[in-house]
Write a protein that holds these residues in place. Structure first.
Motif, PDB file in Angstrom:
ATOM      1  N   UNK A  41       0.832  -1.207   0.000  1.00  0.00           N
ATOM      2  CA  UNK A  41       0.000   0.000   0.000  1.00  0.00           C
ATOM      3  C   UNK A  41       0.866   1.256   0.000  1.00  0.00           C
ATOM      4  N   UNK A  42       1.943   1.255   0.789  1.00  0.00           N
ATOM      5  CA  UNK A  42       2.825   2.424   0.835  1.00  0.00           C
ATOM      6  C   UNK A  42       3.547   2.640  -0.493  1.00  0.00           C
ATOM      7  N   UNK A  43       4.030   1.565  -1.092  1.00  0.00           N
ATOM      8  CA  UNK A  43       4.708   1.684  -2.385  1.00  0.00           C
ATOM      9  C   UNK A  43       3.724   2.150  -3.451  1.00  0.00           C
ATOM     10  N   UNK A  44       2.510   1.600  -3.444  1.00  0.00           N
ATOM     11  CA  UNK A  44       1.496   2.043  -4.401  1.00  0.00           C
ATOM     12  C   UNK A  44       1.148   3.507  -4.221  1.00  0.00           C
ATOM     13  N   UNK A  45       1.022   3.942  -2.971  1.00  0.00           N
ATOM     14  CA  UNK A  45       0.752   5.348  -2.709  1.00  0.00           C
ATOM     15  C   UNK A  45       1.891   6.244  -3.153  1.00  0.00           C
ATOM     16  N   UNK A  46       3.113   5.808  -2.921  1.00  0.00           N
ATOM     17  CA  UNK A  46       4.279   6.587  -3.352  1.00  0.00           C
ATOM     18  C   UNK A  46       4.324   6.702  -4.869  1.00  0.00           C
ATOM     19  N   UNK A  47       4.073   5.601  -5.570  1.00  0.00           N
ATOM     20  CA  UNK A  47       4.076   5.628  -7.037  1.00  0.00           C
ATOM     21  C   UNK A  47       2.964   6.543  -7.540  1.00  0.00           C
ATOM     22  N   UNK A  48       1.785   6.493  -6.893  1.00  0.00           N
ATOM     23  CA  UNK A  48       0.684   7.374  -7.292  1.00  0.00           C
ATOM     24  C   UNK A  48       1.069   8.838  -7.116  1.00  0.00           C
ATOM     25  N   UNK A  51       3.713   9.887  -9.737  1.00  0.00           N
ATOM     26  CA  UNK A  51       3.105  10.059 -11.065  1.00  0.00           C
ATOM     27  C   UNK A  51       2.224  11.297 -11.114  1.00  0.00           C
ATOM     28  N   UNK A  52       1.487  11.551 -10.039  1.00  0.00           N
ATOM     29  CA  UNK A  52       0.591  12.703 -10.006  1.00  0.00           C
ATOM     30  C   UNK A  52       1.387  14.001 -10.095  1.00  0.00           C
ATOM     31  N   UNK A  53       2.414  14.128  -9.262  1.00  0.00           N
ATOM     32  CA  UNK A  53       3.187  15.364  -9.275  1.00  0.00           C
ATOM     33  C   UNK A  53       4.073  15.475 -10.511  1.00  0.00           C
ATOM     34  N   UNK A  54       4.533  14.337 -11.034  1.00  0.00           N
ATOM     35  CA  UNK A  54       5.338  14.378 -12.249  1.00  0.00           C
ATOM     36  C   UNK A  54       4.477  14.806 -13.437  1.00  0.00           C
ATOM     37  N   UNK A  55       3.261  14.287 -13.519  1.00  0.00           N
ATOM     38  CA  UNK A  55       2.390  14.677 -14.627  1.00  0.00           C
ATOM     39  C   UNK A  55       1.965  16.136 -14.480  1.00  0.00           C
ATOM     40  N   UNK A  56       1.780  16.606 -13.254  1.00  0.00           N
ATOM     41  CA  UNK A  56       1.394  18.006 -13.048  1.00  0.00           C
ATOM     42  C   UNK A  56       2.538  18.937 -13.452  1.00  0.00           C
ATOM     43  N   UNK A  57       3.766  18.564 -13.103  1.00  0.00           N
ATOM     44  CA  UNK A  57       4.896  19.431 -13.457  1.00  0.00           C
ATOM     45  C   UNK A  57       5.223  19.322 -14.938  1.00  0.00           C
ATOM     46  N   UNK A  58       5.007  18.150 -15.529  1.00  0.00           N
ATOM     47  CA  UNK A  58       5.302  18.015 -16.951  1.00  0.00           C
ATOM     48  C   UNK A  58       4.240  18.713 -17.800  1.00  0.00           C
ATOM     49  N   UNK A  59       2.999  18.803 -17.311  1.00  0.00           N
ATOM     50  CA  UNK A  59       1.963  19.502 -18.072  1.00  0.00           C
ATOM     51  C   UNK A  59       2.239  21.006 -18.078  1.00  0.00           C
TER      52      UNK A  59
END
Length: 65
Positions: A41-48, A51-59
């Protein structure tokens, strides 16, 4: 040997003799399973989050291209 010795007496003796060991092994396995689920659960949350912040900064960077 009567059926009740094979199917009742021997398992009861095994539980009496090895009951603490069986309880320890079952407790260890349940604890290990719980820790594996927490880890997943922690690894899944970290990956989420990554990805969320990476996609926000890349957009926001797409405008620079």
């Amino acid at each position: 040997m009567p059926w009740w010795v094979k199917w009742v007496a021997i398992p009861v003796i095994a539980v009496v003799v090895f009951g603490g060991l069986i309880a320890s092994v079952v407790g260890f396995l349940i604890g290990l399973l719980f820790k594996v689920l927490i880890f997943a659960a922690l690894v899944g949350g970290l990956i989420y989050l990554v990805r969320h912040f990476t996609s926000a900064s890349s957009s926001s960077r797409r405008d620079e291209w």
